[in-house]
Design a protein around this motif. Sequence first.
Motif, PDB file in Angstrom:
ATOM      1  N   ALA A  14       0.844  -1.198   0.000  1.00  0.00           N
ATOM      2  CA  ALA A  14       0.000   0.000   0.000  1.00  0.00           C
ATOM      3  C   ALA A  14       0.882   1.253   0.000  1.00  0.00           C
ATOM      4  O   ALA A  14       1.823   1.375   0.785  1.00  0.00           O
ATOM      5  CB  ALA A  14      -0.914  -0.004   1.216  1.00  0.00           C
ATOM      6  N   HIS A  15       0.542   2.195  -0.853  1.00  0.00           N
ATOM      7  CA  HIS A  15       1.387   3.368  -1.104  1.00  0.00           C
ATOM      8  C   HIS A  15       0.609   4.635  -0.766  1.00  0.00           C
ATOM      9  O   HIS A  15      -0.540   4.792  -1.191  1.00  0.00           O
ATOM     10  CB  HIS A  15       1.800   3.358  -2.587  1.00  0.00           C
ATOM     11  CG  HIS A  15       2.461   4.611  -3.056  1.00  0.00           C
ATOM     12  ND1 HIS A  15       2.309   5.093  -4.330  1.00  0.00           N
ATOM     13  CD2 HIS A  15       3.266   5.490  -2.415  1.00  0.00           C
ATOM     14  CE1 HIS A  15       2.999   6.214  -4.463  1.00  0.00           C
ATOM     15  NE2 HIS A  15       3.580   6.479  -3.310  1.00  0.00           N
ATOM     16  N   TYR A  16       1.225   5.546  -0.004  1.00  0.00           N
ATOM     17  CA  TYR A  16       0.560   6.773   0.429  1.00  0.00           C
ATOM     18  C   TYR A  16       1.441   7.990   0.175  1.00  0.00           C
ATOM     19  O   TYR A  16       2.672   7.896   0.141  1.00  0.00           O
ATOM     20  CB  TYR A  16       0.192   6.698   1.920  1.00  0.00           C
ATOM     21  CG  TYR A  16       1.281   6.133   2.804  1.00  0.00           C
ATOM     22  CD1 TYR A  16       2.231   6.946   3.407  1.00  0.00           C
ATOM     23  CD2 TYR A  16       1.367   4.760   3.023  1.00  0.00           C
ATOM     24  CE1 TYR A  16       3.230   6.422   4.207  1.00  0.00           C
ATOM     25  CE2 TYR A  16       2.360   4.224   3.817  1.00  0.00           C
ATOM     26  CZ  TYR A  16       3.290   5.056   4.410  1.00  0.00           C
ATOM     27  OH  TYR A  16       4.291   4.529   5.196  1.00  0.00           O
ATOM     28  N   THR A  17       0.790   9.124  -0.029  1.00  0.00           N
ATOM     29  CA  THR A  17       1.481  10.389  -0.267  1.00  0.00           C
ATOM     30  C   THR A  17       0.956  11.444   0.690  1.00  0.00           C
ATOM     31  O   THR A  17      -0.252  11.551   0.909  1.00  0.00           O
ATOM     32  CB  THR A  17       1.261  10.867  -1.712  1.00  0.00           C
ATOM     33  OG1 THR A  17       1.907   9.977  -2.612  1.00  0.00           O
ATOM     34  CG2 THR A  17       1.809  12.269  -1.926  1.00  0.00           C
ATOM     35  N   LEU A  18       1.872  12.252   1.253  1.00  0.00           N
ATOM     36  CA  LEU A  18       1.500  13.377   2.106  1.00  0.00           C
ATOM     37  C   LEU A  18       1.811  14.722   1.444  1.00  0.00           C
ATOM     38  O   LEU A  18       1.085  15.683   1.664  1.00  0.00           O
ATOM     39  CB  LEU A  18       2.197  13.295   3.464  1.00  0.00           C
ATOM     40  CG  LEU A  18       1.609  12.276   4.458  1.00  0.00           C
ATOM     41  CD1 LEU A  18       2.083  10.866   4.134  1.00  0.00           C
ATOM     42  CD2 LEU A  18       1.991  12.630   5.883  1.00  0.00           C
ATOM     43  N   ILE A  19       2.903  14.802   0.690  1.00  0.00           N
ATOM     44  CA  ILE A  19       3.282  16.031   0.008  1.00  0.00           C
ATOM     45  C   ILE A  19       3.489  15.709  -1.473  1.00  0.00           C
ATOM     46  O   ILE A  19       4.126  14.708  -1.809  1.00  0.00           O
ATOM     47  CB  ILE A  19       4.591  16.638   0.561  1.00  0.00           C
ATOM     48  CG1 ILE A  19       4.556  16.739   2.089  1.00  0.00           C
ATOM     49  CG2 ILE A  19       4.872  17.988  -0.083  1.00  0.00           C
ATOM     50  CD1 ILE A  19       3.603  17.752   2.628  1.00  0.00           C
TER      51      ILE A  19
END
Length: 257
Positions: A122-127
Amino acid sequence: MRKWVSMAVLTALLSAVAPLAASASSPGDRRPGACDRPGLLFCEDFQRVPVGAGTSLRWGVDTRNGSLAVERDRRGEKVLHVRAERNGRAFLKVDDFAAPGNSFYGRVRVKVAVFPTAPDWAHYTLIEAVGEGPEIVRPLGGQYVPTLNQTLWGVGADGGPTGDWTNWRESAPSEAGRWQCVEWRMDASDNKVELWFDGVAKPDLTVSTRTHGGNQVDFLFPRFTTVKVGWQLYQPNEGTYDIWYDDIALSAERIGC
């Protein structure tokens, strides 16, 4: 006897004032004028934004199955609460952004309630930073690595010749449930992205033109025009994700924590 009574009254008054003084000067309190320093390209500490829906004339909103809200934390200070359902997204957008020489520093204070542990990878982005050019640059994101049973920070990109990648490192675990100060640098001279956590450099996470996690072609910045701060998860997921931000700043020089 009069002197003893006077001292007792004075002691009582000092005792009443002391907790207020301690609260006002405690390390967790906001530094005055967080957005008043010169040279900032953008800054938001949310203190002048009304509690409620996270909108402002100073920035845009990008959401799908997600929301932004300004609320008070346990210290009574205003922060931005980002919430996304399943694999939704919710971002504050700094539009019409232009940095001298296409290079800039960023700083956020951020707390993530929990990171995804499903599905595998699972891949997540914050910026995220985008603009004129195909690469979508993600200076702060991460991935759940099932072989290590860990969520790890990593710089990443998508949409350009280098493909979809996250340059995660075992030396940079994504820590949930606590506030962190995260800084990053976008250096156009070598298409380099660098990171600091609570003032400590994380050189293992650095990527550049020739050193990155994608296809074996040059990694090239777009001409940045938008910087997004928030959350996005890309894989199907049944979770709810809560993230809090404070003191978001972009500058031509390092801002510091």
